[in-house]
Design a protein around this motif. Structure first.
Motif, PDB file in Angstrom:
ATOM      1  N   ARG A 222       0.822  -1.202   0.000  1.00 30.29           N
ATOM      2  CA  ARG A 222       0.000   0.000   0.000  1.00 30.29           C
ATOM      3  C   ARG A 222       0.862   1.261   0.000  1.00 30.29           C
ATOM      4  NH1 ARG A 222      -4.245  -0.913  -1.099  1.00 30.29           N
ATOM      5  NH2 ARG A 222      -4.682   1.329  -1.192  1.00 30.29           N
ATOM      6  N   MET A 223       2.046   1.164   0.564  1.00 29.61           N
ATOM      7  CA  MET A 223       2.905   2.342   0.637  1.00 29.61           C
ATOM      8  C   MET A 223       3.661   2.607  -0.662  1.00 29.61           C
ATOM      9  SD  MET A 223       2.287   3.626   3.583  1.00 29.61           S
ATOM     10  CE  MET A 223       3.598   4.851   3.761  1.00 29.61           C
ATOM     11  N   LEU A 224       3.629   1.675  -1.601  1.00 26.03           N
ATOM     12  CA  LEU A 224       4.268   1.904  -2.896  1.00 26.03           C
ATOM     13  C   LEU A 224       3.498   2.964  -3.688  1.00 26.03           C
ATOM     14  CD1 LEU A 224       4.987  -1.749  -4.126  1.00 26.03           C
ATOM     15  CD2 LEU A 224       6.699  -0.089  -3.331  1.00 26.03           C
ATOM     16  N   PRO A 225       4.161   3.771  -4.499  1.00 25.56           N
ATOM     17  CA  PRO A 225       3.447   4.656  -5.420  1.00 25.56           C
ATOM     18  C   PRO A 225       2.504   3.841  -6.302  1.00 25.56           C
ATOM     19  CG  PRO A 225       5.772   5.218  -5.346  1.00 25.56           C
ATOM     20  CD  PRO A 225       5.625   3.943  -4.591  1.00 25.56           C
ATOM     21  N   GLU A 226       1.359   4.406  -6.614  1.00 20.48           N
ATOM     22  CA  GLU A 226       0.315   3.648  -7.311  1.00 20.48           C
ATOM     23  C   GLU A 226       0.810   3.034  -8.625  1.00 20.48           C
ATOM     24  OE1 GLU A 226      -4.261   4.221  -8.957  1.00 20.48           O
ATOM     25  OE2 GLU A 226      -3.308   5.790  -7.760  1.00 20.48           O
ATOM     26  N   GLN A 227       1.560   3.798  -9.430  1.00 20.86           N
ATOM     27  CA  GLN A 227       2.036   3.275 -10.703  1.00 20.86           C
ATOM     28  C   GLN A 227       3.003   2.108 -10.497  1.00 20.86           C
ATOM     29  OE1 GLN A 227       3.649   6.561 -12.982  1.00 20.86           O
ATOM     30  NE2 GLN A 227       1.674   6.898 -14.011  1.00 20.86           N
ATOM     31  N   GLN A 228       3.878   2.230  -9.511  1.00 24.38           N
ATOM     32  CA  GLN A 228       4.817   1.149  -9.238  1.00 24.38           C
ATOM     33  C   GLN A 228       4.078  -0.100  -8.763  1.00 24.38           C
ATOM     34  OE1 GLN A 228       7.573   1.915  -6.056  1.00 24.38           O
ATOM     35  NE2 GLN A 228       8.938   0.222  -6.610  1.00 24.38           N
ATOM     36  N   ARG A 229       3.092   0.083  -7.897  1.00 24.25           N
ATOM     37  CA  ARG A 229       2.312  -1.057  -7.411  1.00 24.25           C
ATOM     38  C   ARG A 229       1.564  -1.727  -8.558  1.00 24.25           C
ATOM     39  NH1 ARG A 229      -0.452   1.315  -3.532  1.00 24.25           N
ATOM     40  NH2 ARG A 229      -2.393   1.626  -4.676  1.00 24.25           N
ATOM     41  N   SER A 230       1.030  -0.924  -9.469  1.00 20.44           N
ATOM     42  CA  SER A 230       0.298  -1.478 -10.605  1.00 20.44           C
ATOM     43  C   SER A 230       1.220  -2.312 -11.503  1.00 20.44           C
ATOM     44  CB  SER A 230      -0.327  -0.332 -11.415  1.00 20.44           C
ATOM     45  OG  SER A 230      -1.015  -0.825 -12.534  1.00 20.44           O
ATOM     46  N   ARG A 231       2.435  -1.807 -11.769  1.00 17.81           N
ATOM     47  CA  ARG A 231       3.382  -2.569 -12.588  1.00 17.81           C
ATOM     48  C   ARG A 231       3.777  -3.873 -11.897  1.00 17.81           C
ATOM     49  NH1 ARG A 231       5.756   2.551 -13.235  1.00 17.81           N
ATOM     50  NH2 ARG A 231       7.399   2.013 -11.752  1.00 17.81           N
ATOM     51  N   LEU A 232       4.037  -3.793 -10.606  1.00 16.02           N
ATOM     52  CA  LEU A 232       4.415  -4.983  -9.848  1.00 16.02           C
ATOM     53  C   LEU A 232       3.301  -6.018  -9.870  1.00 16.02           C
ATOM     54  CD1 LEU A 232       6.208  -6.537  -7.801  1.00 16.02           C
ATOM     55  CD2 LEU A 232       5.081  -5.209  -5.986  1.00 16.02           C
ATOM     56  N   HIS A 233       2.090  -5.607  -9.591  1.00 13.75           N
ATOM     57  CA  HIS A 233       0.972  -6.551  -9.543  1.00 13.75           C
ATOM     58  C   HIS A 233       0.667  -7.128 -10.920  1.00 13.75           C
ATOM     59  CE1 HIS A 233      -0.832  -5.253  -5.407  1.00 13.75           C
ATOM     60  NE2 HIS A 233       0.471  -5.414  -5.377  1.00 13.75           N
ATOM     61  N   GLY A 234       0.834  -6.313 -11.957  1.00 11.51           N
ATOM     62  CA  GLY A 234       0.616  -6.833 -13.308  1.00 11.51           C
ATOM     63  C   GLY A 234       1.621  -7.913 -13.656  1.00 11.51           C
ATOM     64  N   ALA A 235       2.878  -7.697 -13.315  1.00  9.35           N
ATOM     65  CA  ALA A 235       3.915  -8.694 -13.608  1.00  9.35           C
ATOM     66  C   ALA A 235       3.703  -9.960 -12.793  1.00  9.35           C
ATOM     67  CB  ALA A 235       5.296  -8.102 -13.314  1.00  9.35           C
ATOM     68  N   LEU A 236       3.278  -9.811 -11.538  1.00 17.08           N
ATOM     69  CA  LEU A 236       2.999 -10.988 -10.707  1.00 17.08           C
ATOM     70  C   LEU A 236       1.806 -11.763 -11.255  1.00 17.08           C
ATOM     71  CD1 LEU A 236       3.488  -9.436  -7.150  1.00 17.08           C
ATOM     72  CD2 LEU A 236       4.995 -11.086  -8.290  1.00 17.08           C
ATOM     73  N   ALA A 237       0.787 -11.043 -11.734  1.00 14.65           N
ATOM     74  CA  ALA A 237      -0.381 -11.704 -12.310  1.00 14.65           C
ATOM     75  C   ALA A 237       0.011 -12.531 -13.530  1.00 14.65           C
ATOM     76  CB  ALA A 237      -1.438 -10.671 -12.692  1.00 14.65           C
ATOM     77  N   ASP A 238       0.842 -11.967 -14.397  1.00 20.76           N
ATOM     78  CA  ASP A 238       1.294 -12.704 -15.583  1.00 20.76           C
ATOM     79  C   ASP A 238       2.041 -13.968 -15.177  1.00 20.76           C
ATOM     80  OD1 ASP A 238       0.208 -10.753 -17.195  1.00 20.76           O
ATOM     81  OD2 ASP A 238       2.118  -9.707 -17.537  1.00 20.76           O
TER      82      ASP A 238
END
Length: 262
Positions: A222-238
């Protein structure tokens, strides 16, 4: 002027998701607590009750239970859940600011939340909240993986996209919290005795979507910047989808018990 977000106050932003995807606690944890306590507690207080993951377990004791929770959104959800339940009281407060009843309570419990209590004061505050001979029960999940290959692959994604929250060799995950709990606090305390540690292991499967929602309820994410969190979660989802779309989350639930000296 933007007010800085406090890491320990971000859970209310996702209270409903937290309540939906965070795992509860196995019944064995309560069995271990009651066996240690010897006699059934006549009164219970829970520090950092959140939306009630630990509360659900403690409520089965059938004794008056005070839930102390500092986040208004989390506390509101908890209060709705136990609306009309005469045994459950919700206090919107930090544990540091809560006033225990005269004579103390028989059981003080904290589920996945004791590290948020001021680590310079919490052992003394616990002793002050307990009646002589009362029991302190601190428990919580260590989130691991049943599939070690998936863990290694996910670690690589973290190190690439969010190294500040990536696991480091030899560093337990809970050391990300400056107030991480250490049993030595109790073993070296003048107020407690009979310190014990128990562990219960369970495996909970999460599909890709629910696993990402789970990650969104952890404060480092939650403390990550929103764009960074979105990139991280997208890569984990893939990555998860490529490996079958399910994460088998290995939960090691640690329980620390200590008895208030007479």
């Amino acid at each position: 002027m933007t007010v800085p977000r406090e890491q320990q106050r971000v859970f209310g932003e996702v209270a409903e998701a937290y309540d939906d995807v965070r795992p509860g606690y196995p019944a064995e944890i309560l069995d271990l607590i009651t066996a240690y306590a010897v006699r059934p507690p006549g009164s219970v207080v829970e520090s950092g009750a959140g939306t009630g993951k630990g509360t659900a377990l403690l409520r089965t004791l059938g004794t008056p239970l005070t839930c102390v929770e500092p986040d208004p959104a989390m506390a509101a959800l908890l209060a709705r859940r136990y609306d009309g339940d005469d045994l459950v009281t919700v206090a919107v407060s930090r544990f540091e600011d809560w006033t225990p009843p005269a004579g103390g309570v028989d059981l003080l419990a904290s589920a996945q939340a004791w590290h948020w209590v001021d680590h310079t004061r919490r052992t003394r505050l616990a002793a002050e909240a307990l009646a002589p001979g009362g029991v302190l029960a601190v428990f919580g999940h260590d989130f691991g993986f049943a599939d070690d290959e998936l863990r290694v692959a996910m670690d690589a994604v973290y190190h690439e996209l969010a190294p500040e929250i990536a696991d480091q060799p030899g560093r337990p995950v809970n050391t990300r919290h400056p107030g991480a709990f250490h049993p030595e606090e109790l073993r070296g305390s003048p107020w407690f005795t009979d310190v014990e540690e128990q562990r219960v292991v369970t495996v909970v499967p999460y599909d890709t979507g629910r696993y990402l929602t789970l990650l969104s309820t952890f404060s480092p994410h939650r403390m990550l910047p929103e764009q960074q969190r979105s990139r991280l979660h997208g890569a984990l989802a893939d990555l998860i989808d490529e490996r079958g779309g399910v994460v088998a989350q290995k939960l090691t639930t640690a329980l620390w018990l200590a008895r208030r000296l007479d």
